[in-house]
Design an enzyme around this catalytic site. Structure first.
Site, PDB file in Angstrom:
ATOM      1  N   GLY A 284       6.816  17.408 -35.818  1.00 19.94           N
ATOM      2  CA  GLY A 284       6.388  18.253 -34.704  1.00 19.94           C
ATOM      3  C   GLY A 284       5.845  17.345 -33.613  1.00 19.94           C
ATOM      4  CB  SER A 285       2.489  15.801 -33.108  1.00 15.11           C
ATOM      5  OG  SER A 285       1.842  17.044 -33.157  1.00 15.11           O
TER       6      SER A 285
ATOM      7  CD1 TRP B  44       7.006  24.613 -36.145  1.00 15.34           C
ATOM      8  CD2 TRP B  44       6.335  26.727 -35.827  1.00 15.34           C
ATOM      9  NE1 TRP B  44       6.022  24.892 -37.064  1.00 15.34           N
ATOM     10  CE2 TRP B  44       5.590  26.185 -36.886  1.00 15.34           C
ATOM     11  CE3 TRP B  44       6.108  28.052 -35.439  1.00 15.34           C
ATOM     12  CZ2 TRP B  44       4.624  26.909 -37.559  1.00 15.34           C
ATOM     13  CZ3 TRP B  44       5.137  28.767 -36.111  1.00 15.34           C
ATOM     14  CH2 TRP B  44       4.404  28.203 -37.163  1.00 15.34           C
TER      15      TRP B  44
ATOM     16  CD  GLN C 152     -19.726  37.095 -26.224  1.00 16.59           C
ATOM     17  OE1 GLN C 152     -18.775  36.803 -26.914  1.00 16.59           O
ATOM     18  NE2 GLN C 152     -20.876  37.538 -26.721  1.00 16.59           N
ATOM     19  CB  ILE C 153     -18.037  39.531 -19.691  1.00 15.61           C
ATOM     20  CG1 ILE C 153     -18.874  38.248 -19.575  1.00 15.61           C
ATOM     21  CG2 ILE C 153     -18.377  40.492 -18.560  1.00 15.61           C
ATOM     22  CD1 ILE C 153     -18.593  37.405 -18.358  1.00 15.61           C
TER      23      ILE C 153
ATOM     24  CD  GLU D  32       7.116  23.298 -23.263  1.00 15.94           C
ATOM     25  OE1 GLU D  32       7.017  22.593 -22.249  1.00 15.94           O
ATOM     26  OE2 GLU D  32       7.560  24.466 -23.236  1.00 15.94           O
TER      27      GLU D  32
HETATM   28  C1  LIG Z   1       4.634  29.570 -30.505  1.00 14.62           C
HETATM   29  C2  LIG Z   1       5.336  28.251 -30.671  1.00 14.62           C
HETATM   30  C3  LIG Z   1       6.542  28.026 -30.003  1.00 14.62           C
HETATM   31  C4  LIG Z   1       7.226  26.824 -30.188  1.00 14.62           C
HETATM   32  N1  LIG Z   1       8.437  26.644 -29.585  1.00 14.62           N
HETATM   33  C5  LIG Z   1       9.143  25.506 -29.833  1.00 14.62           C
HETATM   34  C6  LIG Z   1      10.465  25.333 -29.294  1.00 14.62           C
HETATM   35  O1  LIG Z   1      11.000  26.201 -28.572  1.00 14.62           O
HETATM   36  N2  LIG Z   1      11.144  24.190 -29.595  1.00 14.62           N
HETATM   37  C7  LIG Z   1      10.628  23.215 -30.390  1.00 14.62           C
HETATM   38  O2  LIG Z   1      11.292  22.224 -30.621  1.00 14.62           O
HETATM   39  N3  LIG Z   1       9.366  23.347 -30.901  1.00 14.62           N
HETATM   40  C8  LIG Z   1       8.627  24.455 -30.654  1.00 14.62           C
HETATM   41  N4  LIG Z   1       7.371  24.619 -31.189  1.00 14.62           N
HETATM   42  C9  LIG Z   1       6.843  23.566 -32.050  1.00 14.62           C
HETATM   43  C10 LIG Z   1       5.693  22.809 -31.413  1.00 14.62           C
HETATM   44  O3  LIG Z   1       6.163  21.961 -30.402  1.00 14.62           O
HETATM   45  C11 LIG Z   1       4.955  22.078 -32.550  1.00 14.62           C
HETATM   46  O4  LIG Z   1       4.300  23.085 -33.309  1.00 14.62           O
HETATM   47  C12 LIG Z   1       3.964  21.076 -32.009  1.00 14.62           C
HETATM   48  O5  LIG Z   1       4.633  19.970 -31.448  1.00 14.62           O
HETATM   49  C13 LIG Z   1       3.037  20.586 -33.117  1.00 14.62           C
HETATM   50  O6  LIG Z   1       3.792  20.159 -34.229  1.00 14.62           O
HETATM   51  P1  LIG Z   1       3.409  20.690 -35.689  1.00 14.62           P
HETATM   52  O7  LIG Z   1       3.306  22.168 -35.660  1.00 14.62           O
HETATM   53  O8  LIG Z   1       4.383  20.085 -36.639  1.00 14.62           O
HETATM   54  O9  LIG Z   1       1.970  20.128 -35.951  1.00 14.62           O
HETATM   55  P2  LIG Z   1       1.608  18.630 -36.377  1.00 14.62           P
HETATM   56  O10 LIG Z   1       2.542  17.659 -35.751  1.00 14.62           O
HETATM   57  O11 LIG Z   1       1.434  18.621 -37.851  1.00 14.62           O
HETATM   58  O12 LIG Z   1       0.195  18.456 -35.684  1.00 14.62           O
HETATM   59  C14 LIG Z   1      -0.928  19.247 -36.099  1.00 14.62           C
HETATM   60  C15 LIG Z   1      -2.089  18.982 -35.200  1.00 14.62           C
HETATM   61  O13 LIG Z   1      -2.498  17.634 -35.321  1.00 14.62           O
HETATM   62  C16 LIG Z   1      -3.077  17.215 -34.101  1.00 14.62           C
HETATM   63  N5  LIG Z   1      -2.413  15.965 -33.696  1.00 14.62           N
HETATM   64  C17 LIG Z   1      -1.087  15.718 -33.674  1.00 14.62           C
HETATM   65  N6  LIG Z   1      -0.850  14.472 -33.252  1.00 14.62           N
HETATM   66  C18 LIG Z   1      -2.054  13.913 -32.997  1.00 14.62           C
HETATM   67  C19 LIG Z   1      -2.473  12.654 -32.553  1.00 14.62           C
HETATM   68  N7  LIG Z   1      -1.571  11.703 -32.253  1.00 14.62           N
HETATM   69  N8  LIG Z   1      -3.802  12.417 -32.439  1.00 14.62           N
HETATM   70  C20 LIG Z   1      -4.704  13.391 -32.725  1.00 14.62           C
HETATM   71  N9  LIG Z   1      -4.369  14.608 -33.153  1.00 14.62           N
HETATM   72  C21 LIG Z   1      -3.066  14.868 -33.288  1.00 14.62           C
HETATM   73  C22 LIG Z   1      -2.868  18.324 -33.081  1.00 14.62           C
HETATM   74  O14 LIG Z   1      -4.050  19.089 -32.964  1.00 14.62           O
HETATM   75  C23 LIG Z   1      -1.779  19.149 -33.711  1.00 14.62           C
HETATM   76  O15 LIG Z   1      -1.833  20.508 -33.294  1.00 14.62           O
HETATM   77  C24 LIG Z   1       6.672  25.814 -31.006  1.00 14.62           C
HETATM   78  C25 LIG Z   1       5.445  26.037 -31.649  1.00 14.62           C
HETATM   79  C26 LIG Z   1       4.782  27.237 -31.490  1.00 14.62           C
HETATM   80  C27 LIG Z   1       3.477  27.444 -32.216  1.00 14.62           C
END
Ligand SMILES: Cc1cc2nc3c(=O)[nH]c(=O)nc-3n(C[C@H](O)[C@H](O)[C@H](O)COP(=O)(O)OP(=O)(O)OC[C@H]3O[C@@H](n4cnc5c(N)ncnc54)[C@H](O)[C@@H]3O)c2cc1C
Length: 390
Positions: free
Chosen positions: A135-136, A160, A339-340, A366
């Protein structure tokens, strides 16, 4: 009526002010009756109405005009207006741009034929980057695209994916293996009816949003489906996100403006302790914080959009700041609104209750807020070391 004074800022021309007035009025008249009972059907209907009326022309380049470009300020104004009216309408509009961004910026004329349909509201698009284990950490992508007899064969999973299950075309990123990590990824345009592409799971979240996990099993696509050069997929994805991240901030701004308007009206109209709620100075303090956060977010968003429209190749720093600040502050603004509003703030179906659910995901997708901070810090370091600005 929402504050429009920001339209006088130097980021805008008369055409933006005119667009804002016309689109705001059109949305109020034409999208108010869309019910969210069936989310998939609602999205299709919203996209069809936006397309018929010509508003989706802002979402992608014109395939008949080689000089046409996406105006990021218009995209941001559109999302701000739509989010203020309805979160699902904003989402449906945004996906027509995000799902085709790679085609607008890097597509061949043949690939850009899709834009006629997405700009006309006749086809829905999606952006398939995330995977269960990436994801990230995008560079950790596992899905493969193998070259075979002049075709590419896709195998793996995406999750996702917004518009997953209802999109007509997907921009899909997969590992082609030119190099390890980020340099071995390519982008492809994949029609939804390609054999081997299936919806493995529909995902429900806290606010209306069509989402799916997709599986690709020996999904064969022609070489002509490759967008840009082989191995440049990561760069393509980041260039698209560079443009659309500011627009996520704009959607958050629309939610925050609505929360502020609702709160001011509520505080002025509700009597407490024999006087309007607004007369309590602690309430005024909250409202001042909300108004300040809304204006500061707007400045960052329209700075990023203007910078891109002025021809900057990349606006990584500006877009990251706009998304981070606008989404995090919108969450705070909406929390104050709840809250308000007292008990009504958490009543199912109340506007601020729905804003509270709608804003949350924007701080994750994103590029999560934490990731934006890393982007901004790295840009600060690069600026300090090289004097580069973006
Ligand atoms: C409603 C929704 C719509 C989406 N639509 C799309 C889409 O159209 N196309 C698509 O490809 N993806 C989509 N996504 C996926 C989205 O881009 C990922 O959920 C996001 O990139 C986070 O990846 P993950 O869920 O695997 O969380 P992880 O990668 O596991 O990360 C979890 C948390 O760890 C923290 N974190 C991550 N990296 C770091 C760092 N380097 N340093 C500190 N903290 C960090 C952040 O708080 C993050 O939220 C969507 C997600 C949602 C919830």
């Amino acid at each position: 009526m929402a504050d429009r004074s920001f339209l006088n800022w130097p980021f805008f021309h008369d055409r933006h002010r005119d667009y804002y007035a016309r689109f705001d009025a059109w949305v109020g008249e034409n999208l108010a009756d869309i019910d969210h009972g069936d989310i998939d059907e609602s999205c299709r209907r919203i996209v069809a109405r936006l397309g018929e009326a010509g508003w989706l022309e802002a979402s992608a380049v014109d395939p008949d005009d080689p000089d046409s470009a996406i105006d990021v300020r218009t995209l941001c104004l559109s999302r701000e207006i739509l989010a203020r009216h309805d979160g699902l309408a904003d989402f449906a509009f945004a996906m027509q741009g995000l799902g085709t961004g790679a085609l607008s910026f890097f597509g061949t004329p043949q690939q850009q034929e899709w834009l006629r349909k997405t700009r006309g509201g006749e086809a829905l698009s999606a952006f398939a980057l995330s995977e269960p284990r990436s994801g990230s950490d995008v560079a950790n992508m596992e899905m493969t695209a193998t070259h075979d007899s002049g075709d590419y064969v896709l195998n793996g999973e995406k999750t996702w994916i917004s518009n997953g299950g209802i999109a007509d075309l997907y921009t899909v990123f997969a590992r082609t293996g030119e190099a390890p990590g980020a340099k071995g990824i390519s982008a492809f345009v994949v029609p939804a009816d390609t054999p081997g592409l299936q919806v493995a799971e529909r995902i429900n979240v806290i606010a209306p949003h069509p989402l799916a996990r997709l599986s690709f099993e020996n999904c064969r696509i022609p070489e002509s489906a490759l967008i840009g050069e082989s191995g440049s997929g990561f760069r393509i994805a980041m260039s698209v996100l560079d443009v659309f991240r500011s627009t996520v901030g704009a959607a958050a701004l629309g939610f925050a403006r609505r929360a502020l308007d609702e709160t001011v009206n509520r505080a002025a109209g509700r009597e407490l302790f024999g006087a309007p709620l607004f007369d309590l100075q602690m309430v005024q303090g909250h409202i001042a914080d909300m108004a300040l956060d809304v204006d500061a977010a707007a400045l960052l968003i329209y700075r990023a959009a203007w910078t891109k429209d002025m021809g900057a190749a990349r606006v990584t720093r500006e877009a990251a700041m706009a998304k981070l600040y606008a989404t995090d502050k919108a969450q705070e603004v909406i929390d104050k609104a709840v809250q308000i509003h007292g008990g009504d703030g958490v009543r199912s179906g109340h506007i601020v209750e729905s804003l509270y659910r709608n804003i949350r995901a924007l701080r994750i997708y994103e590029g999560a807020s934490d990731v934006q901070k890393i982007v901004i810090a790295r840009q600060a370091l690069a600026t300090a070391q090289t004097g580069a600005l973006s």
